[in-house]
Design a protein around this motif. Structure first.
Motif, PDB file in Angstrom:
ATOM      1  N   SER A  12      10.790  33.573  37.514  1.00  0.00           N
ATOM      2  CA  SER A  12      12.072  34.272  37.657  1.00  0.00           C
ATOM      3  C   SER A  12      12.683  34.614  36.296  1.00  0.00           C
ATOM      4  O   SER A  12      13.499  35.535  36.194  1.00  0.00           O
ATOM      5  N   ALA A  13      12.292  33.873  35.252  1.00  0.00           N
ATOM      6  CA  ALA A  13      12.882  34.108  33.923  1.00  0.00           C
ATOM      7  C   ALA A  13      12.004  35.012  33.064  1.00  0.00           C
ATOM      8  O   ALA A  13      12.243  35.144  31.867  1.00  0.00           O
ATOM      9  N   SER A  14      10.977  35.632  33.663  1.00  0.00           N
ATOM     10  CA  SER A  14      10.108  36.530  32.900  1.00  0.00           C
ATOM     11  C   SER A  14      10.337  37.962  33.346  1.00  0.00           C
ATOM     12  O   SER A  14      10.999  38.210  34.349  1.00  0.00           O
ATOM     13  N   SER A  15       9.803  38.891  32.564  1.00  0.00           N
ATOM     14  CA  SER A  15      10.010  40.292  32.950  1.00  0.00           C
ATOM     15  C   SER A  15       8.756  41.111  32.687  1.00  0.00           C
ATOM     16  O   SER A  15       7.946  40.781  31.821  1.00  0.00           O
ATOM     17  N   GLU A  16       8.603  42.178  33.460  1.00  0.00           N
ATOM     18  CA  GLU A  16       7.486  43.093  33.305  1.00  0.00           C
ATOM     19  C   GLU A  16       7.837  44.099  32.209  1.00  0.00           C
ATOM     20  O   GLU A  16       8.852  44.783  32.313  1.00  0.00           O
ATOM     21  N   VAL A  17       7.025  44.142  31.142  1.00  0.00           N
ATOM     22  CA  VAL A  17       7.308  45.089  30.063  1.00  0.00           C
ATOM     23  C   VAL A  17       6.019  45.833  29.703  1.00  0.00           C
ATOM     24  O   VAL A  17       4.926  45.446  30.123  1.00  0.00           O
ATOM     25  N   HIS A  18       6.153  46.884  28.903  1.00  0.00           N
ATOM     26  CA  HIS A  18       4.974  47.563  28.373  1.00  0.00           C
ATOM     27  C   HIS A  18       4.756  47.095  26.935  1.00  0.00           C
ATOM     28  O   HIS A  18       5.717  46.822  26.207  1.00  0.00           O
ATOM     29  N   SER A 180      -2.553  44.030  30.872  1.00  0.00           N
ATOM     30  CA  SER A 180      -3.566  44.847  31.548  1.00  0.00           C
ATOM     31  C   SER A 180      -4.323  45.694  30.533  1.00  0.00           C
ATOM     32  O   SER A 180      -3.699  46.451  29.779  1.00  0.00           O
ATOM     33  N   PRO A 181      -5.656  45.599  30.508  1.00  0.00           N
ATOM     34  CA  PRO A 181      -6.445  46.397  29.566  1.00  0.00           C
ATOM     35  C   PRO A 181      -6.306  47.894  29.829  1.00  0.00           C
ATOM     36  O   PRO A 181      -6.424  48.700  28.909  1.00  0.00           O
ATOM     37  N   GLU A 182      -6.025  48.253  31.076  1.00  0.00           N
ATOM     38  CA  GLU A 182      -5.954  49.667  31.429  1.00  0.00           C
ATOM     39  C   GLU A 182      -4.578  50.262  31.162  1.00  0.00           C
ATOM     40  O   GLU A 182      -4.441  51.306  30.538  1.00  0.00           O
ATOM     41  N   THR A 183      -3.530  49.575  31.633  1.00  0.00           N
ATOM     42  CA  THR A 183      -2.189  50.170  31.595  1.00  0.00           C
ATOM     43  C   THR A 183      -1.353  49.723  30.408  1.00  0.00           C
ATOM     44  O   THR A 183      -0.403  50.424  30.028  1.00  0.00           O
ATOM     45  N   GLY A 184      -1.642  48.549  29.842  1.00  0.00           N
ATOM     46  CA  GLY A 184      -0.819  48.045  28.751  1.00  0.00           C
ATOM     47  C   GLY A 184       0.444  47.345  29.228  1.00  0.00           C
ATOM     48  O   GLY A 184       1.254  46.893  28.420  1.00  0.00           O
ATOM     49  N   TYR A 185       0.610  47.238  30.539  1.00  0.00           N
ATOM     50  CA  TYR A 185       1.754  46.481  31.051  1.00  0.00           C
ATOM     51  C   TYR A 185       1.438  44.983  31.009  1.00  0.00           C
ATOM     52  O   TYR A 185       0.258  44.579  31.059  1.00  0.00           O
ATOM     53  N   CYS A 186       2.484  44.160  30.903  1.00  0.00           N
ATOM     54  CA  CYS A 186       2.287  42.715  30.780  1.00  0.00           C
ATOM     55  C   CYS A 186       3.550  41.981  31.217  1.00  0.00           C
ATOM     56  O   CYS A 186       4.570  42.602  31.506  1.00  0.00           O
TER      57      CYS A 186
END
Length: 475
Positions: A12-18, A180-186
């Motif tokens: 809950s304390a993390s976020s999806e970023v690029h 993600s190796p493809e999208t760069g999202y993490c």
DNA sequence: CGCTAGTACTCAC
DNA sequence: GTACTAGCG
């Protein structure tokens, strides 16, 4: 392993970023995890001992991906194993060996991939590629986790990229998971954001965040079971969190957990049995304290001072056995070759064979870390070095030795640098030319050194966690 | 409800 | 190293 369930616990304390959020900055990379993933593409070849370097493709692709987003990687490699981690390492390597056996028999893909192990030789080949492509790297003297945290805390890197939840236990300021190796999202975990972490019902997990931040959070990870120490059977993250929320200190939480899980079983036990349980409680507290020290003071490489240092400033003076659990120090010249130059196998401290030079023709080096335990024993290498080959630092040792005739262990002698304090204490010094140097010790000091050698020698370390668990389960 | 242990996954064609 | 889940206390 890491900390089982930690990432979901604090999700809950993390976020999806690029990853482009870190454009123009450096990030520390857990190189072993990328090599491990790369090895999936050639698991069969590696298991059968066939020549391949296809495991380099994934890490090189990831580096290119980061650079395409203007993020500069600093690859951090694993070093030698800490004595307290052997329980975990032994479990993992046993599982890999079993998989390898099955793979040879049944030729199943899954068994080949399960048998994958990242070797120093594989790390060496990646290191060579990194030099060619002018990519920064650091070889950790011991835990890559601790090394990455040091780089982030000291501003060398903006964040650490890994799959290992231990970085949160090490209180890494910013950790990136599931890139993600493809999208760069993490998924980005900022340590200070944990003050907002909630459970499924929406209530705050870490009330009075300051006390969690300064110790209780890591205590929770240790109590729930970490790579260095198994938990009390039946205790996981939730229980550890609840105990620390209520009791607000490792000691009181352990007492309470022991009361709840063990003391009840002793109601019918005889007085001797109860006494043993009390003993077990205090031993468990001591083991947990050792883990606290590793998470706080693990030995890392400081690229600025070009020396091995504790992850955080050592507040109290530790005796030599405590100091060794954090990762034995070594000669500054060796540390530079290992961590900065990346030309030594961290496990053996031997030079990697070069293209022109075969292993056989290379000079054998001394492994100070494992040797020093034995070097103070009379049966090993009692000959002093040639005076002409003694370095400046060694001459200090010689001067001290002649002035005081013998150096007692744990003396904590004042020395030009921490490494030398350590080596003074051990009564041994690794010269620049890799020969061990022996300082005569008193009989008492030899006995003490011998005992600590058997407790903590790297080659055959004890499994503290094993003994602890066995006694727990025997109740 | 929480912990344990078992399964499947990471690459890349 | 991870995530997910059936099964058990």
């Amino acid at each position: 392993m890491g900390i089982d369930g930690l990432l979901t616990f604090v999700r809950s304390a993390s976020s999806e970023v690029h990853i482009s959020k870190f454009a123009g900055q450096r990030v520390a990379i857990d190189a072993s995890s990328w090599l491990h993933r790369g090895a999936f593409s050639c698991a069969r070849e590696l298991a059968l001992g066939q020549e391949t370097d296809r495991y380099l493709r994934f890490p090189l692709r990831m580096i290119a991906m980061l650079r395409s987003h203007c993020v500069e990687p600093v690859l951090v490699f694993d070093g030698a194993k800490l004595p307290m981690k052997v329980r975990t390492d032994r479990l993992r390597s046993a599982a890999r060996s079993a998989a390898l056996q099955r793979a040879h028999r049944e030729q199943r893909d899954k068994d080949f991939t399960d048998s994958i192990t990242v070797t120093p030789a594989m790390a060496d080949r990646l290191l060579r590629k990194l030099r060619e492509s002018d990519t920064a790297f650091v070889v950790a003297p011991y835990e890559a986790d601790a090394q990455m945290v040091f780089l982030v805390e000291h501003g060398h890197c903006a964040a650490a990229i890994t799959e290992d939840s231990d970085l949160l236990a090490f209180r890494c300021p910013r950790t990136i998971y599931k890139l993600s190796p493809e999208t760069g999202y993490c998924r980005l975990h900022s340590f200070d954001d944990l003050c907002h972490a909630t459970d499924s019902s929406g209530s705050l997990l870490f009330d009075d965040w300051q006390s969690w931040k300064t110790g209780l959070f890591t205590d929770m990870c240790i109590l729930s079971g970490c790579d260095y120490l198994p938990s009390i059977p039946g205790v996981g993250l939730k229980t550890a969190h609840a105990a620390l929320s209520t009791h607000r200190s490792m000691q009181r939480a352990i007492s309470a957990l022991h009361d709840k899980f063990i003391w009840s079983k002793a109601q019918s036990a005889d007085p001797a049995g109860r006494a043993e349980l009390l003993q077990l409680t205090s031993e468990h507290l001591e083991l947990c304290t050792m883990c606290q020290q590793i998470f706080k003071y693990a030995t890392v490489w400081d690229p600025v001072s070009a020396a091995l240092v504790p992850l955080h400033q050592l507040g109290t003076s530790l005796d030599i056995r405590d100091r060794d659990r954090l990762g034995p120090l070594m000669a500054p010249s060796d540390a530079k070759l290992l961590c900065e130059d990346g030309v030594l196998d961290p496990t053996s401290l031997q030079l990697y064979p070069t293209v022109e030079q075969s292993t056989a023709s290379m000079p054998k080096r001394e492994d100070v870390r494992s040797r020093f335990f034995d070097a103070v024993c009379p049966r090993v290498n009692t000959a002093a070095c040639e005076p002409s080959s003694i370095s400046i630092v060694q001459q200090n040792v010689v001067r001290r030795e002649t002035a005081e005739s013998a150096l007692p262990l744990n003396e904590g002698a004042v020395a030009p640098c921490e490494t030398d304090t350590f080596l003074y204490s051990a009564g041994v010094r690794s010269p620049m030319h890799f020969k061990a140097f022996h300082v005569p010790l008193s009989d008492e000091a030899k006995t003490a050194a011998f005992e600590s050698a058997h407790l903590f020698a790297i080659d055959s370390p004890p499994c503290l966690g094993d003994a602890f668990l066995q006694r727990f389960r025997g109740i």
